[in-house]
Design a protein around this motif. Structure first.
Motif, PDB file in Angstrom:
ATOM      1  N   UNK A 240       0.799  -1.220   0.000  1.00  0.00           N
ATOM      2  CA  UNK A 240       0.000   0.000   0.000  1.00  0.00           C
ATOM      3  C   UNK A 240       0.830   1.269   0.000  1.00  0.00           C
ATOM      4  N   UNK A 241       2.166   1.130   0.041  1.00  0.00           N
ATOM      5  CA  UNK A 241       3.030   2.295   0.005  1.00  0.00           C
ATOM      6  C   UNK A 241       3.371   2.863   1.361  1.00  0.00           C
ATOM      7  N   UNK A 242       2.843   2.257   2.423  1.00  0.00           N
ATOM      8  CA  UNK A 242       3.095   2.769   3.767  1.00  0.00           C
ATOM      9  C   UNK A 242       4.180   1.983   4.495  1.00  0.00           C
ATOM     10  N   UNK A 243       4.071   0.681   4.530  1.00  0.00           N
ATOM     11  CA  UNK A 243       5.058  -0.137   5.226  1.00  0.00           C
ATOM     12  C   UNK A 243       6.373  -0.173   4.432  1.00  0.00           C
ATOM     13  N   UNK A 244       7.460  -0.440   5.144  1.00  0.00           N
ATOM     14  CA  UNK A 244       8.765  -0.542   4.501  1.00  0.00           C
ATOM     15  C   UNK A 244       8.808  -1.764   3.585  1.00  0.00           C
ATOM     16  N   UNK A 245       9.379  -1.595   2.392  1.00  0.00           N
ATOM     17  CA  UNK A 245       9.511  -2.700   1.427  1.00  0.00           C
ATOM     18  C   UNK A 245      10.951  -2.756   0.929  1.00  0.00           C
ATOM     19  N   UNK A 246      11.556  -3.911   1.054  1.00  0.00           N
ATOM     20  CA  UNK A 246      12.921  -4.094   0.567  1.00  0.00           C
ATOM     21  C   UNK A 246      12.877  -4.447  -0.920  1.00  0.00           C
ATOM     22  N   UNK A 247      13.697  -3.765  -1.705  1.00  0.00           N
ATOM     23  CA  UNK A 247      13.804  -4.068  -3.128  1.00  0.00           C
ATOM     24  C   UNK A 247      14.977  -5.016  -3.344  1.00  0.00           C
ATOM     25  N   UNK A 248      14.791  -5.999  -4.200  1.00  0.00           N
ATOM     26  CA  UNK A 248      15.854  -6.965  -4.494  1.00  0.00           C
ATOM     27  C   UNK A 248      16.137  -6.957  -5.987  1.00  0.00           C
ATOM     28  N   UNK A 249      17.144  -7.741  -6.379  1.00  0.00           N
ATOM     29  CA  UNK A 249      17.551  -7.753  -7.777  1.00  0.00           C
ATOM     30  C   UNK A 249      16.646  -8.531  -8.694  1.00  0.00           C
ATOM     31  N   UNK A 250      15.620  -9.182  -8.156  1.00  0.00           N
ATOM     32  CA  UNK A 250      14.748  -9.991  -9.000  1.00  0.00           C
ATOM     33  C   UNK A 250      13.282  -9.617  -8.868  1.00  0.00           C
ATOM     34  N   UNK A 251      12.975  -8.635  -8.019  1.00  0.00           N
ATOM     35  CA  UNK A 251      11.590  -8.265  -7.777  1.00  0.00           C
ATOM     36  C   UNK A 251      11.442  -6.755  -7.950  1.00  0.00           C
ATOM     37  N   UNK A 252      10.350  -6.329  -8.586  1.00  0.00           N
ATOM     38  CA  UNK A 252      10.046  -4.912  -8.657  1.00  0.00           C
ATOM     39  C   UNK A 252       8.573  -4.718  -8.279  1.00  0.00           C
ATOM     40  N   UNK A 253       8.206  -3.468  -8.057  1.00  0.00           N
ATOM     41  CA  UNK A 253       6.826  -3.118  -7.750  1.00  0.00           C
ATOM     42  C   UNK A 253       6.255  -2.294  -8.907  1.00  0.00           C
ATOM     43  N   UNK A 254       4.983  -2.480  -9.170  1.00  0.00           N
ATOM     44  CA  UNK A 254       4.364  -1.735 -10.268  1.00  0.00           C
ATOM     45  C   UNK A 254       2.952  -1.300  -9.895  1.00  0.00           C
ATOM     46  N   UNK A 255       2.553  -0.185 -10.504  1.00  0.00           N
ATOM     47  CA  UNK A 255       1.219   0.358 -10.236  1.00  0.00           C
ATOM     48  C   UNK A 255       0.783   1.212 -11.417  1.00  0.00           C
ATOM     49  N   UNK A 256      -0.471   1.039 -11.820  1.00  0.00           N
ATOM     50  CA  UNK A 256      -1.060   1.906 -12.835  1.00  0.00           C
ATOM     51  C   UNK A 256      -1.976   2.901 -12.101  1.00  0.00           C
ATOM     52  N   UNK A 257      -1.724   4.179 -12.324  1.00  0.00           N
ATOM     53  CA  UNK A 257      -2.389   5.221 -11.548  1.00  0.00           C
ATOM     54  C   UNK A 257      -3.724   5.620 -12.170  1.00  0.00           C
ATOM     55  N   UNK A 258      -4.722   5.741 -11.319  1.00  0.00           N
ATOM     56  CA  UNK A 258      -6.061   6.097 -11.777  1.00  0.00           C
ATOM     57  C   UNK A 258      -6.190   7.589 -12.060  1.00  0.00           C
ATOM     58  N   UNK A 259      -5.338   8.374 -11.410  1.00  0.00           N
ATOM     59  CA  UNK A 259      -5.415   9.827 -11.552  1.00  0.00           C
ATOM     60  C   UNK A 259      -4.011  10.399 -11.721  1.00  0.00           C
ATOM     61  N   UNK A 260      -3.931  11.580 -12.282  1.00  0.00           N
ATOM     62  CA  UNK A 260      -2.658  12.298 -12.345  1.00  0.00           C
ATOM     63  C   UNK A 260      -2.331  12.861 -10.970  1.00  0.00           C
ATOM     64  N   UNK A 261      -1.052  13.127 -10.745  1.00  0.00           N
ATOM     65  CA  UNK A 261      -0.657  13.684  -9.462  1.00  0.00           C
ATOM     66  C   UNK A 261       0.832  13.594  -9.250  1.00  0.00           C
ATOM     67  N   UNK A 262       1.244  13.622  -7.989  1.00  0.00           N
ATOM     68  CA  UNK A 262       2.658  13.544  -7.628  1.00  0.00           C
ATOM     69  C   UNK A 262       2.892  12.340  -6.727  1.00  0.00           C
ATOM     70  N   UNK A 263       3.989  11.635  -7.000  1.00  0.00           N
ATOM     71  CA  UNK A 263       4.390  10.488  -6.196  1.00  0.00           C
ATOM     72  C   UNK A 263       5.647  10.859  -5.426  1.00  0.00           C
ATOM     73  N   UNK A 264       5.593  10.752  -4.104  1.00  0.00           N
ATOM     74  CA  UNK A 264       6.744  11.036  -3.248  1.00  0.00           C
ATOM     75  C   UNK A 264       7.305   9.729  -2.710  1.00  0.00           C
ATOM     76  N   UNK A 265       8.561   9.452  -3.028  1.00  0.00           N
ATOM     77  CA  UNK A 265       9.225   8.242  -2.580  1.00  0.00           C
ATOM     78  C   UNK A 265      10.245   8.583  -1.498  1.00  0.00           C
ATOM     79  N   UNK A 266      10.221   7.834  -0.405  1.00  0.00           N
ATOM     80  CA  UNK A 266      11.240   7.933   0.635  1.00  0.00           C
ATOM     81  C   UNK A 266      12.075   6.664   0.599  1.00  0.00           C
ATOM     82  N   UNK A 267      13.382   6.830   0.407  1.00  0.00           N
ATOM     83  CA  UNK A 267      14.265   5.694   0.164  1.00  0.00           C
ATOM     84  C   UNK A 267      15.436   5.698   1.126  1.00  0.00           C
ATOM     85  N   UNK A 268      16.011   4.509   1.307  1.00  0.00           N
ATOM     86  CA  UNK A 268      17.272   4.398   2.053  1.00  0.00           C
ATOM     87  C   UNK A 268      18.162   3.398   1.321  1.00  0.00           C
ATOM     88  N   UNK A 269      19.359   3.842   0.966  1.00  0.00           N
ATOM     89  CA  UNK A 269      20.289   2.979   0.244  1.00  0.00           C
ATOM     90  C   UNK A 269      21.566   2.749   1.023  1.00  0.00           C
TER      91      UNK A 269
END
Length: 269
Positions: free
Chosen positions: A55-84
Motif C-alpha cells: 500500500x506504500x506505507x510499510x517498509x519494502x525491501x527491493x531486491x535484484x529480481x523483484x520490482x513493484x508496479x502500479x497503474x495510476x487512476x489519476x494524475x498527481x505527484x508520487x513522493x518516494x522515501x528511500x534508504x540505500x
C-alpha cells in the motif's frame, strides 16, 4: 520428491565453481527487461513475482529480481522515501520505468526523497537491479552424482533451502554452505560417485560428513580447491551429506529499501 530452493547467491554451477578459485565476490544477475502489465488502475502496488500487494506505507525491501508496479487512476505527484546502502565502491540505484520508457537512474546512498509527476493511466515500475554482495564462506560444490549398480541407476535428491546453496538437477550437482544436510536416496544399493571442490574461509576448507542408516557416519571428506573424486558404497537407504565446519561472513552488501510511496492526486479541474 525433489525440492528446489529459490535463487541463491551462488548463481549457475559454473559460476560457483569458478568462485572456488577466486575472491569471494558475488553479484546477482540483472533480470530481463520488465514486461508491461495489462492491469487496471489501482490504489496499491503489485509485486512482480506474486499476488502480494503493497500500500506504500510499510517498509519494502527491493531486491535484484523483484520490482513493484502500479497503474495510476489519476494524475498527481508520487513522493518516494528511500534508504540505500553502498557497497563495492558504488551506491544502490533506483530504476524507474514509466509506460515502458526507462527514466534516468537515481543513485541512493543514505536517506533520499524523490518526487515524480504521474500521468493519469500511467504505469510505473520501480526496482533495484545493481545488488552487490561480498562474503567469505566455506562453500562446497558437489558435482556429477552418479550411481553404479546392478539393478538401477536413479537417484532422488531432497535439497532443503536451509542448506544455503542450490541443487542443479540438470547436472546432478549441488552447492552447500551451512550444516543442514542434503539427502541423496538411491534406487538400490551401489556405488555413488561424485566430485568436490570448494572455497577456503578463515584458512580452512569444508569437511563433509556423510551418514546413512540412522546417522551412522560412512565417510568424511576433506574438501580442497582442486577437484577431488569420491566413491561411497551405499546400502540403498538415504545418504545425508552436510558440512561439519560451516563458516559464513558477509562483509559488504548493497541494499535499497523503499520506506514509503505517497501519492497526492492533482486537483480536479
Amino acid at each position: 520428491m525433489t525440492r528446489r530452493p529459490p535463487l541463491s547467491f551462488l548463481g549457475p554451477l559454473a559460476a560457483a565453481a569458478v568462485a572456488a578459485a577466486t575472491p569471494h565476490l558475488v553479484t546477482l544477475p540483472t533480470p530481463a527487461p520488465l514486461v508491461i502489465a495489462k492491469q487496471d488502475c489501482s490504489e496499491q502496488w503489485q509485486r512482480s513475482d506474486s499476488q502480494d500487494i503493497w500500500d506504500g506505507n510499510a517498509t519494502a525491501a527491493l531486491t535484484g529480481t523483484v520490482w513493484f508496479e502500479r497503474r495510476f487512476c489519476r494524475a498527481g505527484k508520487l513522493a518516494l522515501n528511500l534508504h540505500g546502502e553502498a557497497a563495492g565502491g558504488a551506491p544502490a540505484v533506483l530504476s524507474i520505468i514509466a509506460d515502458g520508457s526507462t527514466l534516468p537512474d537515481t543513485p541512493v546512498e543514505g536517506q533520499k526523497a524523490l518526487s515524480l509527476d504521474v500521468k493519469k493511466g500511467q504505469l510505473l515500475q520501480i526496482g533495484f537491479f545493481n545488488p552487490y554482495l561480498r562474503r567469505e564462506s566455506r562453500t562446497t560444490i558437489l558435482m556429477g552424482f552418479e550411481l553404479s549398480g546392478n539393478s538401477c541407476k536413479s537417484l532422488q535428491v531432497d535439497y532443503p533451502s536451509e542448506a544455503g546453496g542450490q541443487w542443479f538437477p540438470d547436472q546432478n550437482s549441488a552447492s552447500l554452505v551451512f550444516d543442514v544436510p542434503m539427502t541423496v536416496t538411491p534406487c538400490a544399493s551401489g556405488l555413488l560417485k561424485f566430485v568436490t571442490t570448494g572455497q577456503k574461509a578463515r584458512g580452512e576448507y569444508a569437511r563433509l560428513e556423510l551418514t546413512q542408516n540412522g546417522g551412522k557416519t560412512v565417510q568424511e571428506i576433506q574438501v580442497g580447491r582442486e577437484l577431488r573424486k569420491h566413491t561411497v558404497e551405499l546400502t540403498g537407504g538415504p545418504l545425508h551429506i552436510k558440512i561439519k565446519n560451516p563458516y559464513l561472513n558477509v562483509s559488504e552488501i548493497r541494499r535499497l529499501t523503499l520506506q514509503a510511496a505517497q501519492f497526492t492526486p492533482a486537483p480536479s479541474k
